[in-house]
Design a protein around this motif. Sequence first.
Motif, PDB file in Angstrom:
ATOM      1  N   VAL A 372      48.079  43.387 132.593  1.00 57.64           N
ATOM      2  CA  VAL A 372      49.331  43.212 131.843  1.00 57.64           C
ATOM      3  C   VAL A 372      49.076  43.244 130.338  1.00 57.64           C
ATOM      4  O   VAL A 372      49.775  43.957 129.593  1.00 57.64           O
ATOM      5  CB  VAL A 372      50.017  41.890 132.253  1.00 57.64           C
ATOM      6  N   VAL A 373      48.071  42.504 129.865  1.00 53.89           N
ATOM      7  CA  VAL A 373      47.828  42.412 128.421  1.00 53.89           C
ATOM      8  C   VAL A 373      47.442  43.767 127.841  1.00 53.89           C
ATOM      9  O   VAL A 373      48.012  44.220 126.832  1.00 53.89           O
ATOM     10  CB  VAL A 373      46.739  41.359 128.133  1.00 53.89           C
ATOM     11  N   PHE A 374      46.493  44.449 128.479  1.00 53.22           N
ATOM     12  CA  PHE A 374      46.049  45.717 127.919  1.00 53.22           C
ATOM     13  C   PHE A 374      47.042  46.843 128.212  1.00 53.22           C
ATOM     14  O   PHE A 374      47.067  47.839 127.480  1.00 53.22           O
ATOM     15  CB  PHE A 374      44.647  46.050 128.425  1.00 53.22           C
ATOM     16  N   GLY A 375      47.845  46.713 129.251  1.00 55.99           N
ATOM     17  CA  GLY A 375      48.946  47.649 129.444  1.00 55.99           C
ATOM     18  C   GLY A 375      49.959  47.549 128.308  1.00 55.99           C
ATOM     19  O   GLY A 375      50.466  48.571 127.817  1.00 55.99           O
ATOM     20  N   LEU A 376      50.237  46.320 127.866  1.00 57.17           N
ATOM     21  CA  LEU A 376      51.138  46.125 126.726  1.00 57.17           C
ATOM     22  C   LEU A 376      50.523  46.671 125.438  1.00 57.17           C
ATOM     23  O   LEU A 376      51.228  47.259 124.599  1.00 57.17           O
ATOM     24  CB  LEU A 376      51.464  44.642 126.565  1.00 57.17           C
ATOM     25  N   PHE A 377      49.207  46.471 125.257  1.00 55.02           N
ATOM     26  CA  PHE A 377      48.540  47.025 124.074  1.00 55.02           C
ATOM     27  C   PHE A 377      48.648  48.554 124.053  1.00 55.02           C
ATOM     28  O   PHE A 377      48.921  49.157 123.011  1.00 55.02           O
ATOM     29  CB  PHE A 377      47.064  46.614 124.054  1.00 55.02           C
ATOM     30  N   MET A 378      48.400  49.177 125.199  1.00 57.55           N
ATOM     31  CA  MET A 378      48.523  50.635 125.289  1.00 57.55           C
ATOM     32  C   MET A 378      49.934  51.095 124.952  1.00 57.55           C
ATOM     33  O   MET A 378      50.127  52.082 124.230  1.00 57.55           O
ATOM     34  CB  MET A 378      48.157  51.105 126.709  1.00 57.55           C
ATOM     35  N   ALA A 379      50.935  50.394 125.503  1.00 55.72           N
ATOM     36  CA  ALA A 379      52.328  50.761 125.246  1.00 55.72           C
ATOM     37  C   ALA A 379      52.656  50.638 123.759  1.00 55.72           C
ATOM     38  O   ALA A 379      53.357  51.491 123.196  1.00 55.72           O
ATOM     39  CB  ALA A 379      53.262  49.880 126.072  1.00 55.72           C
ATOM     40  N   LEU A 380      52.122  49.603 123.094  1.00 54.42           N
ATOM     41  CA  LEU A 380      52.357  49.436 121.664  1.00 54.42           C
ATOM     42  C   LEU A 380      51.712  50.567 120.863  1.00 54.42           C
ATOM     43  O   LEU A 380      52.320  51.103 119.915  1.00 54.42           O
ATOM     44  CB  LEU A 380      51.799  48.085 121.211  1.00 54.42           C
ATOM     45  N   LEU A 381      50.481  50.933 121.235  1.00 55.54           N
ATOM     46  CA  LEU A 381      49.818  52.054 120.561  1.00 55.54           C
ATOM     47  C   LEU A 381      50.618  53.343 120.703  1.00 55.54           C
ATOM     48  O   LEU A 381      50.807  54.088 119.740  1.00 55.54           O
ATOM     49  CB  LEU A 381      48.405  52.250 121.131  1.00 55.54           C
ATOM     50  N   ALA A 382      51.073  53.614 121.941  1.00 58.73           N
ATOM     51  CA  ALA A 382      51.839  54.839 122.178  1.00 58.73           C
ATOM     52  C   ALA A 382      53.192  54.819 121.482  1.00 58.73           C
ATOM     53  O   ALA A 382      53.730  55.867 121.121  1.00 58.73           O
ATOM     54  CB  ALA A 382      52.032  55.036 123.682  1.00 58.73           C
ATOM     55  N   LEU A 383      53.745  53.623 121.275  1.00 55.77           N
ATOM     56  CA  LEU A 383      55.080  53.512 120.685  1.00 55.77           C
ATOM     57  C   LEU A 383      55.088  53.861 119.202  1.00 55.77           C
ATOM     58  O   LEU A 383      55.945  54.621 118.746  1.00 55.77           O
ATOM     59  CB  LEU A 383      55.609  52.092 120.888  1.00 55.77           C
ATOM     60  N   VAL A 384      54.139  53.346 118.443  1.00 51.70           N
ATOM     61  CA  VAL A 384      54.264  53.440 116.988  1.00 51.70           C
ATOM     62  C   VAL A 384      53.137  54.196 116.294  1.00 51.70           C
ATOM     63  O   VAL A 384      53.304  54.617 115.147  1.00 51.70           O
ATOM     64  CB  VAL A 384      54.360  52.027 116.364  1.00 51.70           C
ATOM     65  N   PHE A 385      51.972  54.397 116.941  1.00 54.58           N
ATOM     66  CA  PHE A 385      50.845  54.975 116.219  1.00 54.58           C
ATOM     67  C   PHE A 385      50.747  56.479 116.412  1.00 54.58           C
ATOM     68  O   PHE A 385      51.057  57.012 117.482  1.00 54.58           O
ATOM     69  CB  PHE A 385      49.528  54.320 116.659  1.00 54.58           C
TER      70      PHE A 385
END
Length: 651
Positions: A372-385
Amino acid sequence: MARWLPRSTDLTRFCQKLNRVKTLEDNMMETSFNRCLSTIDLTLLGIGGMVGSGLYVLTGTVAKEIAGPAVIVSFIIAGFASLLAALCYAEFGARVPKTGSAYMFTYVSVGEIWAFLIGWNVLLEYMIGGAAVARAWSGYLDSIFNHKIKNFTETHVGAWQVPFLASYPDFLAAAILLVATAFISFGAKVSSWLNHVFSVISMGVILFILVMGFVLAQPKNWSTQEGGFAPYGLSGIMAGTATCFYAFVGFDVIAASSEEARNPQRAVPRAIAFSLGLATGAYILVSVVLTLMVPWHTLDPDSALADAFYRRGYAWAGFLVAAGSICAMNTVLLSNLFSLPRIVYAMAEDGLFFQVFSRVHPRTQVPVVGIVVFGLFMALLALVFDLEALVQFLSIGTLLAYTFVAASIIVLRFQQRKGDVPTPSSQPNPEPHEGPSVGELKEYESFSDKLQLVDRDKKKEQREPGQLKAAFEPYLEFLSNFYPGEVVMMAVVTLMVSAICLCSILVFGNTHLHLPTWSYSLLLVLFSLGFLLSLLLIWAHEQQHSTQTFQIPLVPLSPALSIILNIYLMLKLSYMTWLRFAVWLLLGLLVYFGYGIWHSKENLREPRPQRVSARYVVFPGGSLEERVQAVQPSSQPTTGLPDTDTDDCKR
């Protein structure tokens, strides 16, 4: 001033902490995970990790801009180079069936800090890789609908021009990552089943491309009128090989899943061999078909396969290609999300990373917190970076992991098996036990016992792993005084240093250093000799031979070739990649020295330093007897020998 300097004993103890290796359990099949994956499951996981969007994009890019139709040769060479690394992973996965992949393999053979840094880099590799694939998935789907998703987002949400950030937030990429995270958290069996579905569809589309492609093939597209088979020559083929090499990154998901395999000793090597063979065949055949359908110099690098069918009058085939591409990207996405939490779990379980990530859900038997934690990190990276500048970072982490795994194979192969007693010229301090039994060596023996032990060891015909071979002993007798494996470890370090220097001269000698011809040739000869002599010195020692698990052939030659190839490819990367790598490495060192080194389970296993004194008592009969007594700390009163021993002496 001098009293503030660390003592040599403190420095030695500190270095020993950094290089301590992981202690493996006697029964390595025991696990909190669910061992439910078969050879087919692992094979499809490996194929899903390797055959992704690269098949649909990379082949056209390399063919048009780098190698021409000779991209086929580039994939053959890259497949062979990947095979060297894959065989190292196969041996480790079968021998150490624990999750963690390159991190675990380095920890059990090289040392703790090196294992942590490998695991730290693999974490970033998987996070950036998963986010990049999600953005590619989103962009591909958006292009099918004429970029309506992008236009809608920019109109209603907004756009920005900030360095390192994407021009607009990619909600679709973040959403697909969150959906994939939810499926992965349901357990290994659900993840495997979902991967099966997407892999079967992807392979069906590839089969369609091959059949239709060979039907539409035109051999004249390889003729000299179109530029020939290898228009960019050997340099183009080798440059294409360096790019194609990264297409095969992904087989390590099999090694990361070995703790969930039913029979890892057999399933892991077979799955790696099958998946790498099928992936290599797919890349080669698709390259053949693509360059025979249309002239290589007219390819569209962004959508080469779909464009090739469209230009041959089969526009409807483009929809099938698009469907296959999306399914292939889904498998890569699942592969990244499947592997990353398991490597985090392995690091947390060993105490090198935060303990919360070592929790396994009792029902699904997966590390759900890490998912869950690293899935959220991946989603954040894909969202804005904007991940285009960071994609090259994937290469250096992968190549570094391959290098350390290859070196670990050499070290582990020449180590003594667990339970063997090292036999250099002098034996280390033995551990006392209750008492000697009949036919068993006494723990504190007399001098005559020691002489008999030495004579008996000299008569042994079979030498232990790490010891010098009998044929080389007359010529290298001075090496027999080292503990088994010590010389091999030093030779591996020398081999890696020689490989780094040799590759540096090859890459930078003429371009950046501007060395004259004589010094360029001299340095090449010197470092090549250092590399070869280290290799021969390793080969001159005995190694482990096992028929129970898979072993990579031609050790130490095969791992050494993998090491020098990986280092060469790392040095070909841009300086900005190395700069970002150094920054990430510094962050990792802060985490290790701030948390990992203190909470490591190996740190808890280390015995407290205790001073021991020995007393020898000579009796009139001439026999020699040893009395051992632990010296108590100064805060406690010391005691002499027990009364019974004193009485014995008086008698």
